[in-house]
Design an enzyme around this catalytic site. Structure first.
Site, PDB file in Angstrom:
ATOM      1  N   GLU A  57       0.988  -1.118  -0.046  1.00 22.63           N
ATOM      2  CA  GLU A  57      -0.079  -0.168   0.144  1.00 22.63           C
ATOM      3  C   GLU A  57       1.023   1.187  -0.060  1.00 22.63           C
ATOM      4  O   GLU A  57       0.484   2.116   0.855  1.00 22.63           O
ATOM      5  CB  GLU A  57      -0.907  -0.103   1.354  1.00 22.63           C
ATOM      6  CG  GLU A  57      -1.765  -1.163   1.179  1.00 22.63           C
ATOM      7  CD  GLU A  57      -2.837  -1.181   2.125  1.00 22.63           C
ATOM      8  OE1 GLU A  57      -2.564  -0.824   3.197  1.00 22.63           O
ATOM      9  OE2 GLU A  57      -4.093  -1.852   2.149  1.00 22.63           O
ATOM     10  N   ASP A  83      -8.516  -8.873   3.677  1.00 20.22           N
ATOM     11  CA  ASP A  83      -8.267  -8.089   4.706  1.00 20.22           C
ATOM     12  C   ASP A  83      -9.093  -7.729   5.727  1.00 20.22           C
ATOM     13  O   ASP A  83     -10.075  -7.091   5.716  1.00 20.22           O
ATOM     14  CB  ASP A  83      -8.103  -6.584   4.069  1.00 20.22           C
ATOM     15  CG  ASP A  83      -7.468  -5.579   4.717  1.00 20.22           C
ATOM     16  OD1 ASP A  83      -7.118  -5.761   5.874  1.00 20.22           O
ATOM     17  OD2 ASP A  83      -7.588  -4.415   4.442  1.00 20.22           O
ATOM     18  N   GLU A  97     -12.502  -2.500  11.717  1.00 19.09           N
ATOM     19  CA  GLU A  97     -12.772  -1.718  10.703  1.00 19.09           C
ATOM     20  C   GLU A  97     -13.653  -2.041   9.661  1.00 19.09           C
ATOM     21  O   GLU A  97     -14.558  -1.277   9.030  1.00 19.09           O
ATOM     22  CB  GLU A  97     -11.170  -1.889   9.937  1.00 19.09           C
ATOM     23  CG  GLU A  97     -11.240  -1.155   8.792  1.00 19.09           C
ATOM     24  CD  GLU A  97      -9.688  -1.365   7.993  1.00 19.09           C
ATOM     25  OE1 GLU A  97      -8.744  -1.977   8.465  1.00 19.09           O
ATOM     26  OE2 GLU A  97      -9.380  -0.742   6.789  1.00 19.09           O
TER      27      GLU A  97
END
Ligand code: GCV
Length: 642
Positions: free
Chosen positions: A251, A330, A358
């Site tokens: 990332e 993820d 998240e």
């Protein structure tokens, strides 16, 4: 700072019912002193003797508690064991267990039980849902009362390592290894009194940004020399550090790939430099191409970690641990377990899970994650003849190469630490499970409720039930059957079915008018081949693939018949209607506790549940409408779809 939700830690020395003393530990041993302080020295209290014994079976952190002659003995080989024994005794008492006939031996299942913070030095927290950082304020590392409470909180559940800064190391955080070392030392010393090793996240390209050579090539002697000098300086300032955590080639973060080197080249370079200091390099495997093309049906993000690492088995040096996210993508609410676990038998591996919610409701929606963590630990990899689980692999039982377990944490400076008061059960549960994999999700939930909310049995039963049902409820109204990533790209909360579909992130659901799901079988991206048999064949066939992962592995037509005879589409409609009703029932359960739990907690949780209801309704309507419009197929029960 003492708040209601730290009830399992409350009570100052003088108020406690114990009269603790130490035998055999050095008088100036700070960890043993903490254990005594924890229990208290009330002359009228029950006598507790913390005794040092030379019993190998207890290892460095285990303890044996037993009752004797009206008193209690806590035996341990090292002071850390005595401290954990003291917390165990407190927990038993707080849970209302009799301490008259104790005989408990407890040794942790995992050697490294770690918490990672994604805290930035400006005080913000990446994926933080409970206020701001309590470590960092205005670009300073603050060591104060809250930090001490936190260390105690960690020790009380057996956490022995904490990485305090975000794996995305930006700006001021780079200088944690230079100008901020005096405060780092202060924190490391405080943590050490609670048997916690402090870790820092490193920028792999630190030489370039901190005035060293304009390269981060791990095989460049000038780079190695810079790291040697820097690490030596860090060691002089903070000898008690545990080591470093590195996110490289991920990332946008720099890494060895830039220089045509392998991940092993990068990790080993740092590991060799810090070996003599007794430090560990924890190297993340979250390496993937985040510049994908949605038109490309062959490149599969799920394959990336295995493909990047498996070929280097045996190359990683002994003070490197590979930190692997639980699933190949993820932290979605449902993913298969990463095929990398067990696939590198000569490499230390640790499991990374995420307690910060998240993608699982952001500490607004209730989602008790311990059942998920248990499923992962109990997953059989079939990589060894001995039928090992992920738990066996990370604990070193499979190959004598122990790693550990880590969670990305959900704490912040909110007065209740976790935003949603009930989300603290995830924090508590992670620590308890990391210590003892045999605990059940229900046991952990009940323990937590008893110590924090109430000891009245109907309250305990109600909240335990809410926690245990919450993940299934959450899962039923978000992206269906493991397909994942139908959430809002900006903040990852709430639905946006096509939000990622034409993006660069490699998370595609591939829905069309006939069906949905990426094809990860041998006929598709070939991801299933990364698993050992029988998993490979099981996932590869639509007949044997577990239904809750159907859309992770297969592109499935809407009229496909599920095991209960319903079509896939009807299953999606039904679960999404049911999910909202599930939330309604959670609210009713909570409302039944009005006046029975602390008022602030009651209001906090109710407010979150009401927001969850709106969120779940939005998910239901957007998901059902999306698939109705794609397929043109009506709901069999004629319910409202837009
Ligand atoms: C810290 C996901 C999150 C990022 C996080 C990353 C990681 O992509 O959205 O915020 O970055 O995982 O685990 O490194």
């Amino acid at each position: 700072m003492k708040t209601w939700d730290m009830a399992w830690l409350q009570g100052e020395t003088g108020d406690k019912k114990w009269n603790a003393d130490i035998v055999g530990f050095e008088a100036d041993c700070k960890i043993a002193a903490r254990a005594v302080k924890e229990l208290g020295t009330n002359p009228a209290g029950t006598k507790v003797t913390l005794a040092r014994v030379d019993c190998e079976e207890l290892g460095a952190e285990g303890f044996h508690i037993y009752s004797k002659d009206g008193g209690i003995i806590i035996e341990a080989r090292e002071a850390a064991g005595a401290l954990y024994g003291a917390f165990c005794l407190e927990r038993l008492a707080a849970c209302g267990e009799s301490t008259d006939a104790l005989n408990i031996t407890s040794v942790p299942d995992e050697p490294l039980r770690m918490v990672d913070h994604w805290d930035n030095m400006d005080g913000s927290i990446e994926r933080g849902y409970s206020g701001r950082s309590f470590f960092f304020i205005d670009n300073e590392l603050v060591v104060g009362e809250r930090t001490e409470d936190y260390a105690r909180l960690c020790a009380s559940v057996g956490i022995n390592a904490v990485c305090i800064n975000n794996v995305n190391v930006h700006q001021e955080a780079e200088r944690l290894i230079t100008t901020h070392l005096p405060e780092v030392r202060k924190l490391a010393d405080l943590f050490a009194e609670y048997n916690i090793r402090l870790y820092l996240s490193l920028n792999f390209a630190a030489p370039m940004s901190l005035g060293g050579p304009q390269s981060a090539d791990p095989l460049d002697p000038a780079v190695t020399c810079w790291w040697k000098q820097t690490m030596t300086h860090i060691h002089e300032a903070v000898p008690g550090l545990g080591g470093f955590l590195v996110k490289a080639d991920s990332e946008g973060r720099p890494g060895p790939f830039t220089y045509g080197r392998t991940q092993a080249d990068g990790a080993n370079m740092l590991a060799d430099i810090v070996r003599d200091f007794g430090w560990t390099i924890i190297w993340r495997c979250f390496v993937y191409n985040c510049q994908q093309n949605w038109r490309d049906y062959k490149t599969d993000r799920a394959r990336a970690q295995y493909d990047s690492f498996v070929g280097q088995d045996g190359e990683y040096h002994d003070n490197v641990i590979l930190q692997i996210k639980n699933g190949p993508i993820d932290f979605q609410v449902r993913e298969p377990v990463s095929p990398l676990f067990g696939a590198m038998p000569h490499t230390r591996q640790m499991l990374e899970v995420q307690t910060a919610q998240e993608y699982t409701g952001q500490q607004i929606d209730l989602c008790y994650l311990i059942p998920e963590f248990k499923e992962i630990l109990e997953h059989h990899t079939y990589c060894y003849d001995t039928d090992d689980t992920v738990a066996d692999i990370i604990a070193g039982r499979a190959n004598d190469l122990a790693g550990g377990i880590v969670t990305v944490t959900n704490t912040g400076d909110d007065s209740n630490w976790t935003g949603d008061s009930l989300a603290a059960a995830n924090w508590y549960g992670f620590g308890r499970l990391a210590w003892d994999h045999a605990l059940t999700s229900a046991q952990i939930a009940t323990e937590w409720v008893l110590q924090t909310l109430s000891t009245e049995s109907d309250v305990v039963d109600t909240v335990t039930d809410m926690l245990l049902r919450s993940r299934d409820i959450y899962e039923s109204y978000v992206a269906p059957l493991g397909v994942g990533f139908m959430n809002e790209p900006a903040d990852h909360y709430g639905p946006n079915v096509d939000g990622f579909e034409y993006s660069r992130w490699g998370t595609y659901h591939r829905a069309d008018h006939l069906g949905v799901g990426p094809d990860r079988t041998h006929a598709g991206t070939g991801y299933t081949a990364q698993y050992k048999e029988p998993l490979c064949s099981m996932y590869d066939s639509i007949e044997t693939c577990p239904e809750n992962l159907l859309l992770f592995f297969h592109h499935v037509p809407y009229d496909y018949r599920m095991k209960d005879g319903e079509t896939l589409l009807q299953h999606i409609y039904d679960t999404h209607f049911a999910g909202v009703e599930g939330v309604r029932s959670l609210i009713a359960q909570w409302e039944s506790l009005k006046g029975r739990v602390d008022e602030t907690v009651y209001a906090n949780v109710l407010e979150r549940l009401e927001r969850q209801f709106k969120n779940a309704s939005e998910w239901r309507d957007q998901i059902n409408t999306y698939f109705y419009r794609k397929s043109g197929i009506e709901d069999r029960h004629g319910r409202k779809i837009y």
